[in-house]
Design an enzyme around this catalytic site. Structure first.
Site, PDB file in Angstrom:
ATOM      1  N   ASP A 121       0.971  -0.637  -0.371  1.00 21.04           N
ATOM      2  CA  ASP A 121      -0.041  -0.282   0.052  1.00 21.04           C
ATOM      3  C   ASP A 121       1.018   1.060  -0.212  1.00 21.04           C
ATOM      4  OD1 ASP A 121       0.953  -0.437   2.596  1.00 21.04           O
ATOM      5  OD2 ASP A 121      -0.915  -0.606   3.209  1.00 21.04           O
ATOM      6  N   ASP A 138      -8.133  -2.093  13.983  1.00 23.95           N
ATOM      7  CA  ASP A 138      -9.645  -2.173  12.783  1.00 23.95           C
ATOM      8  C   ASP A 138      -9.526  -4.071  12.705  1.00 23.95           C
ATOM      9  OD1 ASP A 138      -8.199  -1.500  10.989  1.00 23.95           O
ATOM     10  OD2 ASP A 138      -9.500   0.355  11.387  1.00 23.95           O
ATOM     11  N   GLU A 158      -9.610  -0.798   4.884  1.00 23.73           N
ATOM     12  CA  GLU A 158     -10.616  -0.701   6.017  1.00 23.73           C
ATOM     13  C   GLU A 158     -11.919  -1.698   5.947  1.00 23.73           C
ATOM     14  OE1 GLU A 158      -8.794   0.532   8.346  1.00 23.73           O
ATOM     15  OE2 GLU A 158      -8.094   2.615   7.682  1.00 23.73           O
ATOM     16  N   HIS A 214      -7.120  -4.082   9.575  1.00 21.27           N
ATOM     17  CA  HIS A 214      -7.303  -4.373   8.668  1.00 21.27           C
ATOM     18  C   HIS A 214      -6.490  -4.873   7.782  1.00 21.27           C
ATOM     19  CE1 HIS A 214      -4.717   0.027   9.152  1.00 21.27           C
ATOM     20  NE2 HIS A 214      -3.690  -1.199   8.850  1.00 21.27           N
TER      21      HIS A 214
HETATM   22  P1  PGA Z   1       1.093  -1.627  12.698  1.00 29.09           P
HETATM   23  O1  PGA Z   1       0.390  -1.900  11.790  1.00 29.09           O
HETATM   24  O2  PGA Z   1       2.860  -2.908  12.873  1.00 29.09           O
HETATM   25  O3  PGA Z   1       2.162  -0.147  12.844  1.00 29.09           O
HETATM   26  O4  PGA Z   1       0.879  -2.315  14.033  1.00 29.09           O
HETATM   27  C1  PGA Z   1       0.008  -2.503  11.527  1.00 29.09           C
HETATM   28  C2  PGA Z   1      -0.538  -2.460  10.418  1.00 29.09           C
HETATM   29  O5  PGA Z   1      -1.746  -1.235  10.554  1.00 29.09           O
HETATM   30  O6  PGA Z   1      -1.201  -3.184   9.530  1.00 29.09           O
END
Ligand code: PGA
Length: 261
Positions: free
Chosen positions: A67, A136, A143, A138
């Site tokens: 992404d 959440d 999302e 995702h």
């Molecule tokens: P993080 O992010 O590893 O910094 O917790 C994970 C994500 O948002 O996919």
């Protein structure tokens, strides 16, 4: 899916790095799908250690982005292209011309998304896709309520995700872009092996919903249940809400070594 419960983040990093190393030994020009965020860093550190010790040479591998922020210049230090160059390609000795990613600065974002899906297909598809998970649920920047069949496209970040990511922008949420390009869930599911890594108690609810809850777009990571080869690697804290934790521990402890993840 397979759930591997590890004592800590470093152990998770080692297991995933070893899976990547095995893949690249078998297929030197493999396409490794990589993720940004804090969670994957132990993977990249463990893989870089293997490269430095001569245990694996990943210089022919291709690195594919999951992404990207829309509108951040490619050379902005927090564009994911910059982050991945710094955290993955340079330490692993992979040249930037082996990097695949969407153009977050394109005037025609939709065309850039379609071009990226086409580039992934032309590269033969992603062999192993590393994923983090949002609080959440995702994956990528899909999302909650993202279509489980979605392709690479533009998405609007939730406020929660912008709050979570503000730490990379001097703690200033105003600097976190609202829009991103993300591989769709349908795109992600085309990778040959999905490896989701989650560490810390903050991910425990999202992990439990993804692994033991119903397949539902409200929890995008639950789509991994649809994949024939999905591995979820979690530390004890992230596993703390799994009802089947003892079963997962037993299964992994009794798995033949040669099989890997
Ligand atoms: P993080 O992010 O590893 O910094 O917790 C994970 C994500 O948002 O996919």
């Amino acid at each position: 899916m397979e759930v591997v419960i590890v004592p800590d983040a470093a152990a998770g990093g080692e297991i995933v790095a070893e899976a990547m190393a095995r893949l690249v030994r078998r297929k030197p020009d493999a396409v490794l799908g990589v993720a940004t965020g804090s969670t994957p860093l132990p993977v990249y550190e463990a893989l870089a250690t293997k490269v430095r010790s001569g245990a694996v040479d990943v210089s022919r591998a291709r690195i594919a982005q999951l992404d990207e922020y829309v509108g951040l210049p490619a050379d902005h230090p927090e564009s994911y292209r910059s982050v991945l160059r710094r955290e993955v390609l340079e330490p692993l000795g992979v040249a930037m011309d082996q990097f695949l990613g969407p153009d977050g600065t394109a005037d025609d974002v939709q065309a850039a998304c379609e071009a990226y899906d086409a580039a992934l297909a032309a590269a033969g598809g992603v062999d192993l896709q590393l994923l983090g998970i949002g609080t959440d649920g995702h994956i990528g920047f899909n999302e909650p309520c993202s279509s489980l069949a979605s392709r690479t496209r533009i998405k609007t970040l939730t406020e929660q995700t912008r709050v979570d990511n503000a730490r990379f922008f001097d703690g200033d949420i105003e600097q976190v872009p609202h829009h991103v390009i993300t591989q769709g869930i349908g795109t992600i599911l085309e990778a040959r092996h999905l490896v989701l890594l989650a560490t810390g108690e903050g991910k425990a609810d999202a992990v439990a919903a993804s692994v033991e809850g119903p397949v539902a777009s409200v929890c995008p990571a639950s789509a991994l249940q649809l994949h024939p080869h999905a591995t979820v690697v979690v530390d004890e804290a992230a596993a703390s809400k799994l009802k089947l934790a003892d079963y997962f521990r037993h299964t992994y402890a009794n798995k033949p070594d040669w099989q890997g993840i």
